[in-house]
Design an enzyme around this catalytic site. Structure first.
Site, mmCIF file in Angstrom:
data_model
loop_
_atom_site.group_PDB
_atom_site.id
_atom_site.type_symbol
_atom_site.label_atom_id
_atom_site.label_comp_id
_atom_site.label_asym_id
_atom_site.label_seq_id
_atom_site.Cartn_x
_atom_site.Cartn_y
_atom_site.Cartn_z
ATOM 1 N N GLU A 263 -9.053 5.927 18.283
ATOM 2 C CA GLU A 263 -7.740 6.411 18.691
ATOM 3 C C GLU A 263 -7.767 6.785 20.168
ATOM 4 O O GLU A 263 -8.704 7.440 20.615
ATOM 5 C CB GLU A 263 -7.338 7.629 17.846
ATOM 6 N N HIS A 282 -1.078 9.097 14.521
ATOM 7 C CA HIS A 282 -1.688 10.306 13.973
ATOM 8 C C HIS A 282 -0.710 11.479 13.969
ATOM 9 O O HIS A 282 -1.022 12.575 14.446
ATOM 10 C CB HIS A 282 -2.943 10.671 14.776
ATOM 11 N N ILE A 283 0.452 11.251 13.399
ATOM 12 C CA ILE A 283 1.494 12.285 13.394
ATOM 13 C C ILE A 283 2.013 12.597 11.990
ATOM 14 O O ILE A 283 3.013 13.314 11.862
ATOM 15 C CB ILE A 283 2.683 11.883 14.298
ATOM 16 N N ALA A 284 1.369 12.096 10.950
ATOM 17 C CA ALA A 284 1.876 12.333 9.600
ATOM 18 C C ALA A 284 2.010 13.822 9.297
ATOM 19 O O ALA A 284 2.936 14.239 8.603
ATOM 20 C CB ALA A 284 0.964 11.667 8.570
#
Length: 321
Positions: A263, A282-284
């Protein structure tokens, strides 16, 4: 006492800490390691998200460190053994972002099974792919396989059951007799059974040696051709090359990835251009509400650790005098 915050945090949490301690909050510190190391020289606490690597070398630069707060739940960026060896307490935001992650899973499951929500550009361009988009599937009556049945996996199961999905789960840490299965209405099954029966697979496991490439080419081949895979846990759990190939060859219905082996995801990734694929950075677990909950919880735990340490130190001084 001094607190360093190296990544973004809700402003109200900073204000709460600043009323008791000296606080240096700068979300750019994660990308300026020299500046971070300099500030840690006399710091009592460090608060991070997932990008700051709390290594033995970093801890060596922070000889006064008492606590590390983690604005999230994954701890693979923190060397827990090194922290324990130095007497540094680690405080993750356990449970605070579970709702955000679970809702992300359900939303992407709906999109991937229905296969109709990624067509805006073609419809706006004058195309009318009505026939092609009329064979989507409903969640009701479908099977959700939850791999990893911790707090987030259990909440995913509850939401899926509320939408009339059948839920199966696999977690070697949760025996079949564990209360979580009956409480969520999920069935405890083997890993292979979960994969073979699933219409949607949602992955919720840490990245350790045993889970690296957990979903490889062989295990992806066990899935139904229309099945969807969702990963909100850690990159490296799914073989990205094998996943992209399965999507391109029509051996897998769709996928949603919020985490990646590297990432940020590289532009030349094999995932680029794969069909029916949702990629998010990577925002869940990040929403307005979850950020406030996570920040408030971690700030409170770090604050209490520092106050306890201060109180203990003052009592020790009184005894010695």
């Amino acid at each position: 006492m001094k607190i360093i915050i190296s990544e973004f945090i809700d402003a109200s949490a900073v204000e709460s800490l600043a009323s008791h301690f000296e606080v240096h909050a700068d979300a750019t510190l994660v990308d300026r390691p020299d500046a971070l190391r300099s500030l840690l020289d006399d710091a009592d606490a460090l608060i991070v998200r997932n990008r700051t690597q709390v290594t033995p070398a970093l801890l060596d630069d922070a000889p006064r460190l008492i606590a590390v707060g983690r604005l999230g739940v994954g701890l693979d960026n923190i060397d827990l053994a090194a922290c324990a060896q130095r007497g540094v307490q680690v405080f993750p935001a356990t449970g605070a972002n579970a709702r955000a992650v679970a809702e992300y899973v359900i939303a992407t499951a709906l999109m991937l099974l229905r296969r109709a929500y990624l067509s805006s550009a073609s419809v706006a361009a004058g195309e009318w792919p009505r026939a092609a988009l009329s064979s989507g599937r409903e969640l009701a009556g479908s099977t959700m396989a939850v791999i990893g049945f911790g707090a987030i996996g259990q909440l995913v199961a509850r939401l899926a059951r509320a939408l009339d999905m059948r839920v199966v789960g696999y977690d070697p840490q949760q025996p079949a007799s564990a209360a979580c299965w009956s409480e969520t209405g999920a069935q405890c099954v083997t890993f292979e059974h979960a994969l073979r029966t699933a219409d949607v697979v949602s992955v919720h496991v840490p990245l350790i040696d045993a889970t690296r490439n957990l979903l490889d080419a062989d295990r992806l081949s066990m899935l139904k051709p229309h099945a969807a895979v969702i990963n909100t846990s850690r990159g490296g759990v799914i073989d990205e090359t094998a996943l992209a190939e399965a999507l391109r060859q029509g051996r897998l219905g769709g996928a949603a990835l919020d985490v990646f082996a590297d990432e940020p995801l590289k532009a030349a990734s094999p995932l680029a251009g794969a069909p029916n694929l949702i990629l998010t950075p990577h925002i869940a677990g990040l929403t307005v509400q979850s950020n406030e909950r996570v920040s408030t919880l971690v700030a409170a735990r770090v604050k209490q650790a520092l106050l306890d340490h201060r109180r203990h130190s003052q009592q020790s001084e009184k005894i010695s005098t």
